[in-house]
Design a protein around this motif. Sequence first.
Motif, mmCIF file in Angstrom:
data_model
loop_
_atom_site.group_PDB
_atom_site.id
_atom_site.type_symbol
_atom_site.label_atom_id
_atom_site.label_comp_id
_atom_site.label_asym_id
_atom_site.label_seq_id
_atom_site.Cartn_x
_atom_site.Cartn_y
_atom_site.Cartn_z
ATOM 1 N N TRP A 14 0.858 -1.175 0.000
ATOM 2 C CA TRP A 14 0.000 0.000 0.000
ATOM 3 C C TRP A 14 0.901 1.234 0.000
ATOM 4 O O TRP A 14 2.116 1.122 0.137
ATOM 5 C CB TRP A 14 -0.883 0.024 1.249
ATOM 6 N N MET A 38 -6.039 2.157 -1.463
ATOM 7 C CA MET A 38 -6.822 2.408 -0.263
ATOM 8 C C MET A 38 -7.566 3.739 -0.407
ATOM 9 O O MET A 38 -7.383 4.478 -1.382
ATOM 10 C CB MET A 38 -5.915 2.416 0.968
ATOM 11 N N GLY A 39 -8.379 4.055 0.571
ATOM 12 C CA GLY A 39 -9.223 5.240 0.466
ATOM 13 C C GLY A 39 -8.466 6.531 0.226
ATOM 14 O O GLY A 39 -8.907 7.383 -0.563
ATOM 15 N N ASP A 40 -7.302 6.701 0.880
ATOM 16 C CA ASP A 40 -6.593 7.974 0.726
ATOM 17 C C ASP A 40 -5.805 8.051 -0.576
ATOM 18 O O ASP A 40 -5.215 9.090 -0.883
ATOM 19 C CB ASP A 40 -5.674 8.242 1.923
ATOM 20 N N VAL A 42 -7.423 7.445 -3.449
ATOM 21 C CA VAL A 42 -8.453 7.682 -4.468
ATOM 22 C C VAL A 42 -8.565 9.174 -4.762
ATOM 23 O O VAL A 42 -8.844 9.972 -3.860
ATOM 24 C CB VAL A 42 -9.812 7.128 -3.997
ATOM 25 N N VAL A 79 -8.305 -3.618 -4.892
ATOM 26 C CA VAL A 79 -9.094 -2.708 -4.068
ATOM 27 C C VAL A 79 -10.036 -3.541 -3.201
ATOM 28 O O VAL A 79 -10.383 -4.675 -3.545
ATOM 29 C CB VAL A 79 -9.896 -1.720 -4.955
ATOM 30 N N ASP A 80 -10.404 -2.981 -2.054
ATOM 31 C CA ASP A 80 -11.432 -3.584 -1.197
ATOM 32 C C ASP A 80 -12.771 -2.958 -1.572
ATOM 33 O O ASP A 80 -13.056 -1.821 -1.196
ATOM 34 C CB ASP A 80 -11.153 -3.304 0.282
ATOM 35 N N GLN A 81 -13.572 -3.666 -2.309
ATOM 36 C CA GLN A 81 -14.885 -3.164 -2.725
ATOM 37 C C GLN A 81 -15.886 -4.296 -2.553
ATOM 38 O O GLN A 81 -16.145 -5.069 -3.455
ATOM 39 C CB GLN A 81 -14.825 -2.680 -4.182
ATOM 40 N N VAL A 86 -17.548 -1.633 3.619
ATOM 41 C CA VAL A 86 -16.233 -1.788 2.979
ATOM 42 C C VAL A 86 -16.343 -1.435 1.495
ATOM 43 O O VAL A 86 -16.736 -2.271 0.677
ATOM 44 C CB VAL A 86 -15.674 -3.206 3.168
ATOM 45 N N ARG A 88 -13.993 1.277 -0.943
ATOM 46 C CA ARG A 88 -13.013 2.365 -1.047
ATOM 47 C C ARG A 88 -13.407 3.393 -2.098
ATOM 48 O O ARG A 88 -12.953 4.519 -2.059
ATOM 49 C CB ARG A 88 -11.634 1.805 -1.411
#
Length: 485
Positions: A14, A38-40, A42, A79-81, A86, A88
């Motif tokens: 990551w 991860m989210g940050d 995007v 990605v975690d989708q 959960v 991102r």
Amino acid sequence: MSVEQKAGQVLMPWYSGTNVEAHAATIERLHLAGSIIMGDNVPLDANGQVNPAAMTAINTRLAHASRADGRPWPGLIGVDQEGGIVARLGTPLTEWPTPMSYGAAGNAALAKEAAHGMAAELAPLGFNVDFAPDTDVTIGPADPTIGARSMSGNPDTAGALGISFFQGMLAAGVLPAVKHFPGHGSVAVDSHQDLPVQPASLDELKARDWKPFQAAIAAGAPMVMTGHIAVAALEPGVPASLSRPTYAALRGLGFNGVAITDALNMGAVQKHYPGGSAAPAALAAGADLLLMPADVGLAHAAIVQAVAAGSLPAERLTEAAQRVATMLTWRGRLAAQAGTQAGVPAGAAPGSGSELSGRVSAAAVTVVSGPCSGPLVPGSVQLAGGSPQDRARFEAAAAKAGLATGSGPLVTLIGYNGRPAGGDIAVALDAPWPLGASSSPTKIALYGRTQGAFDALANVLSGKAAAPGKLPAAVGTFPAGTGCP
């Protein structure tokens, strides 16, 4: 490949923030397998929504970096989708309800269609891995981590739906990862914080937690994620992700694909394996791909040093790297067969799955107690609970269904990890557990907080639609299967 290249091929790191060039340079220098977003990471537009063009550009740069040393197979961009809590990537991509919705709907074809819709929006952005589906079997409120991420409390149902879900993803050209072996739905500690202990016997695990994994493996799942759970019957005190007996058990189920660890920067590992020591330990135990080591440079160096010292057999590293390369090569062929250009599926536009997402929620909404026919409320309701966005979405849905807000029966929305509620109607927006102790005479499980989910709720309240869903797990005194006939 050199030892250094192989060491990189088994690492999926990551990075922090949106400096993609710095991360791409690290991928090139260490020959890394790819990256998880991860989210940050995007990129957002001026309205705070995902910028699809910028996300595609980032993923393209990372994909190029992973092939800089000349390898012929593509890099991993994951990605975690899952849907629900959960996810991102938010709007304008489709918002999906919780995975438990599929268990409540009890419709494998719908789960497959939804997974295809989800993956078809990810693929054009450059993603080729989605860390889903979660096939953990939840035990209910004592499960603090998985909850509505689980499709069902029934092992057979969780397995059947998990197969449909991963097949839908594969059909859109995205690699799924069935998770979290040996089962995270039946332990009472969150592995993000510390190491959970699984006290069940092997016979108990085979009869419950392992069943969905066994089914997915038999159906050809290409990747299985191991969780950070210490199984007393296998290797006490050692996370499954770093446990040789656990990987032996997984292979004993017939699995020949890629075994990937859960994120190695989670508390269950970080507190017990400092520095880069978790990486060679996981590989030596039987892992093939290491997700999110806390420091990828330290992890890479530790793997190279372990091979030189003989504590990590060179042939074990070769086997792991070869499995990853084989999976990626296979995925490229699969995507090409699906009718693609340059190995990337034609895909779907962001947000194109919204109608399908709404259909999932309409099929899942469950009246746990209360009337099963006719309007559940008169023409107006009062509203409490939930977030400002939840209430705004409810009001929009109510207006479409012909319901006013401001007077009448009290509808109380219960959000993620919310407490039991009062009022005339209690609505659980995530896991349905709070409904068990709620005092409301009418209890509804919605399993989602998308606009489509609130539309489904308003249609049930107004009597415009039935609630066909059934509880996929017991809630208080209400057994699994509770719902309107």
